[in-house]
Structures are given as structure tokens and as C-alpha cells.
Scaffold this active site. Structure first.
Site, PDB file in Angstrom:
ATOM      1  N   LYS A 107     100.502 -38.440 -26.306  1.00 27.43           N
ATOM      2  CA  LYS A 107     100.696 -39.546 -25.368  1.00 27.43           C
ATOM      3  C   LYS A 107     101.697 -40.590 -25.853  1.00 27.43           C
ATOM      4  CE  LYS A 107      96.506 -39.051 -22.712  1.00 27.43           C
ATOM      5  NZ  LYS A 107      95.841 -37.909 -23.415  1.00 27.43           N
TER       6      LYS A 107
HETATM    7  C1  LIG Z   1      95.344 -36.821 -22.780  1.00 29.49           C
HETATM    8  C2  LIG Z   1      95.194 -35.587 -23.588  1.00 29.49           C
HETATM    9  C3  LIG Z   1      95.175 -34.301 -22.999  1.00 29.49           C
HETATM   10  C4  LIG Z   1      95.229 -34.085 -21.503  1.00 29.49           C
HETATM   11  O1  LIG Z   1      96.494 -34.356 -20.983  1.00 29.49           O
HETATM   12  P1  LIG Z   1      96.696 -34.511 -19.387  1.00 29.49           P
HETATM   13  O2  LIG Z   1      98.114 -34.875 -19.213  1.00 29.49           O
HETATM   14  O3  LIG Z   1      95.749 -35.605 -18.965  1.00 29.49           O
HETATM   15  O4  LIG Z   1      96.330 -33.210 -18.768  1.00 29.49           O
HETATM   16  C5  LIG Z   1      95.103 -33.188 -23.830  1.00 29.49           C
HETATM   17  N1  LIG Z   1      95.011 -33.319 -25.165  1.00 29.49           N
HETATM   18  C6  LIG Z   1      94.998 -34.526 -25.766  1.00 29.49           C
HETATM   19  C7  LIG Z   1      94.845 -34.586 -27.236  1.00 29.49           C
HETATM   20  C8  LIG Z   1      95.099 -35.704 -25.015  1.00 29.49           C
HETATM   21  O5  LIG Z   1      95.077 -36.907 -25.622  1.00 29.49           O
END
Ligand SMILES: *Cc1c(COP(=O)(O)O)cnc(C)c1O
Length: 432
Positions: A107
């Protein structure tokens, strides 16, 4: 580039407005008017570009003239200022490691890009922009780190007390400056409900410019397509293009991958890898979409029963279930399967998967066993150290702690305690 609301009851806006508003006034998600189709020559020569140059070229049409080219280049260069290595796990499966950013999860890219865009847009504005966000763990740290010190932007993060991991809590409570952590005596759902209510509250909207920082916001969602370009830049298999397995919760990441695909990036197939929260795998199998309440798992960032970006996928393929299920396959993996995948991959390949990456690995392995001549990539979305208990019991040894996590210990936590009560949040925001 203009953006329209998927609810079709609001006017088109520019990238700047879409970023500042987050969501359209009719509560719809914004979607780009057109998805740019890339020159085949460009895709062919993808390996000859630096990752900064590539990122700049991909993001330019989405940003349009709302940011100068010079400033945009600087924004993307800062956003991706770390490695995205493609690491082989065995002869058929590679891991694209997306956890080398400051908060050790994928993220970071979306949060860093959005924060810098908002910082740019707030120059010369008299009033501050307040980013309000609820987190179950990773979003909070990435947003706190991405927005730290950005002028003209205040960040308020709501997190459920006692329900995030120690590393995650330190990441969101030790920043200071323009970042405030509200520690809510309640669940993640309570935090999310308080934030949603704030966006609809007439008093608050009148008194402050509020925006969201989750993948609903186009400035957080769209830069995630860069991962797929970085994957193809490093893909040296001659026989076929990769199958890409994406650990999915709110479906922002995979949805960004599909944007890259529609732009012409050669990807053989997508795998939506889910834990037991299987709303989308069920849709892919049956054609019926039925949202559910989220269930808790060890891959907690994917505990979503009603993925907010799914409507964007429907839009891309004009609601055509046949087309959608030709390009995406869904898998639902249990916690027991996740744990046995972590230990099996460690024992056979010495590669350490985190629970989210393990869900993707298990799904990809199942898919490849029915598609013998293909090879694939998992997106490894978090560093294993974010889940020390699960990992250490699965692989039977302690993990090395990376420096960015080490630095957190010893820092002092600052949070504002609050009940799960919207009026308390409202009074707090109005009195700041
Ligand atoms: C947020 C997150 C996801 C999911 O991603 P999306 O874009 O919401 O599908 C998967 N793995 C980790 C470690 C995350 O922090």
C-alpha cells in the site's frame, strides 16, 4: 483525462477534483473516461526504460494537465523510490516483492502517490484538506508514512484498539506532526462506519474539506498498475507471458492490473486469490454476486465481504460475466491451507511467504496444475515480519527483523482514545 461517477448521477471531474473529493457527490466511485491504449512499440521495449520513466509515462494520461510534467516526474520518482524485485521461488512460480517500501506492504505506492498529489493540489489553497481514514492494519501505516510532513494536509486515522499488530500500531501512532491516530474502543467495522458517517455529515462537510485515502480514491488506486509493468519489465521467460495471482480483499490491486491489461500489457491470465471471504470467487463461478459479512482470517488485510472496487471491474467489462471469467479465475483458500503452503514452500524452496502471498501461491499452483505450459507470478503484498506469530510457527524458526521495523521499537506511541461514537468524532474534528 476526465473521471465519471459509476452511479452516473454526478458531473465529470478532472484528476485533481477526483483526488480531492475521493468519492463522487452521488456516492459513486470515479472511473476514467477512457483507458489509454499504449503503443505496442513501447510495450515491446519496456525493458529499455528506467522504472521512473516507465511510471511517468503510464501515469501521465491519467493526471492530464492537472500537474505539470516536471512535478509529476518528481512525484512518481519519489513514490517508487525502492525495489520491486521479481524473485524466482521455483521453476514455474516467481514472487514480485512489493514489500520493500517504508511500511513493508504494497500500500506504500498508492499512499505515497496520493499524498504527493494532494500536497501539490493544496499549494496556494487557503484551507487545509483533512484525510480521514479507517484502518484494519496496513492502510493506516502506509497513509501515515506517505502523508507525514505534507503541507496543507492533515491526516486522521481511526484504528480499533487492541486489534492491530504491534508493528502496525507503532507505524500509525509514532509519526506525530500532521498525523493523528484515534484509538477507537471498538472494531474495524465501527471505525469504518464512523468515517462513512463523517463524509455524509452536512456540518462537517461545510466546515472542512474531507477526503478519503483508501483505494476508492483514484490517486491511490491507479498507480498500483505500475506493479504489473515492473513485473513484465523483469519477465525473461521466452515461451509465454505470465499468469499473475493477486491476493485480493477490496480488489483495488487486481482491478489496477486489469487497467494495465486493457492498456495492452501482455498478461496471460489473472487469479483473484482470496481467503475464505469468497464473494468474488463465487461470482466468477456462478455469475451471481452476493456480498457477505467479512470473516476473520490470518490473511487479515483480505477480510472483506463486499469488495468496494468490484464495481470497477464490472464497468471495465460492461457487466459481461463470460468475459470477466475468461480473464480472471477465483480461488478461496482456508487458513489451514495457507499455513501448510507457508511451511511447504519454505521446506522445498527456502522462500518465506507471508499469509497473503501464501494464499496467492496456493491459488496459482492449483491453476498451473491444469495449465501445464504456463508460468506465473504471485504479488507478495506484505513482509512476513508483519505476521511474526503465524510465520514463526509455520516455518519453525525466528524471522530477521528489517531495519525499518527495528527503528519503530523504542518510539513512543501517541493516540487519542475515543469511544465508537460518531458524535465524539464529530466534536473532535470540529474542535481541532
Ligand atoms: C490491502 C492488502 C491486500 C488486499 O488488497 P486489495 O487491493 O484491497 O485487494 C492484500 N495484501 C495485503 C498485505 C494488504 O495490505
Amino acid at each position: 483525462m476526465n473521471y465519471y461517477s459509476l452511479n452516473k448521477q454526478a458531473a465529470d471531474v478532472s484528476f485533481k477534483e477526483a483526488t480531492i473529493f475521493g468519492q463522487a457527490p452521488d456516492k459513486g466511485l470515479y472511473f476514467p473516461r477512457t483507458i489509454p491504449v499504449l503503443d505496442q512499440q513501447f510495450i515491446h521495449q519496456i525493458q529499455s526504460y528506467s522504472k521512473q520513466e516507465l511510471a511517468f509515462r503510464i501515469m501521465l494520461p491519467y493526471v492530464g494537465n492537472t500537474i505539470t510534467e516536471e512535478a509529476l516526474y518528481e512525484i512518481v520518482a519519489e513514490t517508487i523510490d525502492f525495489d520491486f524485485p521479481l524473485v524466482p521461488i521455483n521453476t514455474n512460480i516467481y514472487s514480485l516483492e512489493l514489500f520493500h517500501g517504508p511500511t513493508l506492504a504494497f500500500k506504500d505506492v498508492g499512499a505515497r502517490f496520493m499524498s504527493r498529489c494532494l500536497g501539490y493540489f493544496s499549494i496556494g489553497q487557503s484551507s487545509k484538506i483533512t484525510v480521514l481514514v479507517a484502518t484494519s492494519g496496513d492502510t493506516g501505516g502506509a497513509v501515515a508514512n506517505g502523508f507525514l510532513g505534507v503541507e496543507g494536509v492533515d491526516v486522521v486515522i481511526l484504528y480499533p484498539s487492541g486489534k492491530v499488530s504491534p508493528v502496525q500500531e507503532l507505524q500509525l501512532t509514532t509519526c506525530g506532526q500532521n498525523i493523528t491516530a484515534l484509538e477507537i474502543a471498538g472494531t474495524f467495522d465501527d471505525c469504518q462506519a464512523m468515517v462513512k458517517q463523517a463524509f455524509m455529515d452536512a456540518d462537517l462537510i461545510k466546515h472542512m474539506q474531507l477526503t478519503s485515502a483508501n483505494s476508492i480514491n483514484v490517486a491511490r488506486w491507479l498507480p498500483q498498475q505500475l506493479y504489473y509493468f515492473f513485473a513484465l519489465q523483469q519477465w525473461n521467460e521466452k515461451k509465454s507471458f505470465p499468469v499473475i495471482a493477486v491476493p485480493s480483499g477490496n480488489f483495488g490491486n487486481i482491478c489496477a492490473g486489469l487497467v494495465a491489461y486493457l492498456s495492452g500489457l501482455p498478461i496471460t491470465h489473472f487469479i483473484a486469490a482470496c481467503n475464505i471471504n469468497d464473494t468474488v470467487p463465487n461470482y466468477l463461478r456462478t455469475g451471481t454476486y452476493q456480498a457477505k459479512n467479512a470473516m476473520a482470517t490470518i490473511s487479515n488485510a483480505m477480510d472483506v465481504g463486499s469488495p468496494s472496487n468490484f464495481v470497477r471491474i464490472l464497468e471495465m467489462f460492461k457487466n459481461n460475466h463470460t468475459q470477466i471469467s475468461q480473464i480472471i479465475s477465483g480461488y478461496s483458500i482456508t487458513d489451514l491451507e495457507t499455513i501448510s503452503t507457508i511451511s511447504q514452500v519454505f521446506n522445498t524452496s527456502k522462500y518465506i511467504l507471508d499469509p497473503h502471498g501464501a494464499v496467492a501461491y496456493n491459488a496459482l499452483e492449483q491453476y498451473l496444475s491444469n495449465h501445464q505450459n504456463q508460468k506465473g507470478i504471485i504479488l507478495e503484498t506484505a513482509h512476513p515480519i508483519k505476521f511474526p506469530e503465524t510465520l514463526e510457527s509455520s516455518i519453525g524458526q525466528l524471522l530477521d527483523i528489517p531495519d525499518s521495523a527495528k527503528n519503530l521499537f523504542g518510539k513512543e506511541k501517541h493516540s487519542v482514545l475515543m469511544n465508537a461514537d460518531f458524535d465524539e468524532l464529530k466534536n473532535y474534528l470540529l474542535s481541532r
